[in-house]
Design an enzyme around this catalytic site. Structure first.
Site, PDB file in Angstrom:
ATOM      1  CB  CYS A 112      -0.908   0.013   1.227  1.00 41.24           C
ATOM      2  SG  CYS A 112      -1.824   1.556   1.414  1.00 41.24           S
ATOM      3  CB  CYS A 115      -2.030   4.650   4.234  1.00 45.57           C
ATOM      4  SG  CYS A 115      -3.471   3.934   3.436  1.00 45.57           S
ATOM      5  CB  SER A 116       0.347   0.775   6.312  1.00 48.08           C
ATOM      6  OG  SER A 116       1.402   1.702   6.294  1.00 48.08           O
ATOM      7  CB  CYS A 117      -4.441  -0.805   2.817  1.00 45.36           C
ATOM      8  SG  CYS A 117      -5.121   0.862   2.883  1.00 45.36           S
TER       9      CYS A 117
END
Lengths: 207, 225
Positions: A112, A115-117
């Site tokens: 991601c 962000c950090s999905c």
């Protein structure tokens, strides 16, 4: 066109909190608890959920089942959300699941960049490296160099597909089943499925 | 123009450092930061797109120096003040925290399992008809920008702007973050997985067959020949 208000807000409220992170978190918890907005027992329950109930063993269960049961594998590749929900793996950050299968022809890898999905119900909380600037920046441009950081070298004729999780769809990589595992049952196969192999930065262990 | 979070393809970040599967948290305050963020989210004062945008709106120097959970804490504090859930004086310690009417919505320990297992699906009914099918050639917007709010939230990364790809799969109709992050409604529209050849995105692709797949909303896309 309206302009994003945040850009005019040079005086971010967070600066009013203590700068040291542990003190900052403590201050927020104290304020929110005193205001009746947060229950410390609920915080403990959330932490316990992700420390002891939800983690990469969930995903390993799904992968081992897909390796063992052709009907399950077909259904998983068609509608992962419904199939993993039947195993009890549904919830926050896993509302829309897609499973992608590694083959000798194609290696899948998930990132991601914005962000950090990450698929929490199947893999738990993402590891530090998944959230790092280096991974977010490099995985899309030079996935093979990133794989080399993990000690993974792909055959020259294998294509890499990098999935950038830009929406609320979460991707689970089904790693290739290692050779020499023909007689193994689902429980034994689960032990070969690492967290990184389900993100695509690793391969399944060989027995 | 983009913000610092939009880092896909950037040079200069050094190696990725693998970690074992445990420990999951590297400091006790990390766990607390995670839990406070989820519990505060359950108050219902913002959605996931608003909270993502709050992290993106941290000052560039803060976004760069803060660790992951520090970004979460800073954005949470900003959101709590912005939505009136906490006052600036309460945050700074100049005023004693006053009981909040919002406390009626406090997440109870007994409800945690249910809330986490319920999640928040992003698919919604939409009147926008799908314009593309798997296999169709498409091109992304030439500039990765929110078309509703100048400087607003978007999920089209800069590296994939103005690029030609093909639709790989249709995901149904999903909430449009460009609207939702600014409380402009769900504005649900068709969402697709779109495949781009690495050579379309990068000047020096590693391999001629490599691809990058992004999930992109219909309004980010135009037909391509």
């Amino acid at each position: 066109m309206p302009h994003d208000h945040s850009d005019h807000d040079h005086d971010h409220p967070h600066a009013l909190l203590p700068p040291e992170p542990a003190l900052r978190v403590k201050a927020l918890e104290t304020i929110l608890t005193a205001k009746g907005l947060v229950d410390p027992a609920a915080l403990d329950a959330i932490i316990d959920t992700y420390e002891s109930k939800i983690g990469p063993r969930n995903g390993a269960h799904v992968v081992a089942r897909a390796w063992s049961d052709p009907g399950f594998r077909t259904a998983l590749l068609q509608d992962a959300t419904a199939v993993v929900a039947e195993l009890g793996y549904y919830g926050r950050q896993g509302e829309h699941m897609v499973a992608v299968e590694n083959t000798p022809d194609t290696h899948n890898m998930v990132v991601c960049t914005l962000c950090s999905c990450y698929p929490w119900p199947l893999l738990g909380i993402p590891p530090g490296w998944y959230k790092s600037d280096a991974y977010r920046a490099r995985a899309v441009r030079e996935p093979r160099a990133v794989l080399a950081d993990f000690g993974v070298v792909l055959p020259a004729d294998t294509a890499v597909r990098v999935w950038d999780s830009t929406a609320e769809v979460r991707y689970l990589v089904i790693p290739q089943r290692p050779s020499g595992t023909d007689g193994m049952d689902e429980a034994a196969l689960m032990d070969l499925v690492t967290r990184d192999s389900m993100i695509g930065t690793g391969l399944a262990r060989t027995p | 123009m983009t913000r610092l979070h939009d880092m896909g393809g950037r040079y200069g970040d050094g190696p990725v450092v693998p970690e074992p599967e445990q420990p999951l948290f590297h400091a006790p305050w990390h766990k607390r930061a995670l839990a406070i963020t989820l519990a505060a989210g359950a108050l219902g004062k913002w959605n996931i797109d608003v909270s993502r945008h709050a992290r993106e709106c941290l000052a560039a120097k803060d976004y760069a120096r803060f660790s992951y959970y520090e970004k979460w804490m800073a954005a949470l504090a900003d959101l709590l003040v912005e939505t009136g859930a906490v006052t600036r004086d309460e945050l700074s310690g100049q005023a004693a925290p006053a009981p909040s009417p919002l406390g009626a919505k406090r997440l109870a320990a007994a409800d945690v399992a249910t809330v986490l297992a319920t999640g928040g699906p992003a698919d919604r009914a939409s009147t926008v008809a799908p314009r593309f099918s798997p296999g169709d050639a498409v091109a992304t917007r030439p500039i990765a920008a929110n078309m509703l709010v100048d400087g607003g939230h978007t999920r089209l990364p800069a590296y994939a702007a103005g690029a030609r790809g093909r639709v790989l799969r249709y995901h149904g109709t999903h909430v449009l973050p460009d609207a939702s992050a600014h409380r402009l409604g769900d504005a649900a529209e068709p969402l697709y997985a779109v495949a781009f050849p690495a050579s379309e995105l990068w000047s020096h692709p590693e391999h001629p067959r490599d691809e990058v797949i992004l999930d992109l909303w219909q309004s980010y896309l135009e037909p391509a020949a």
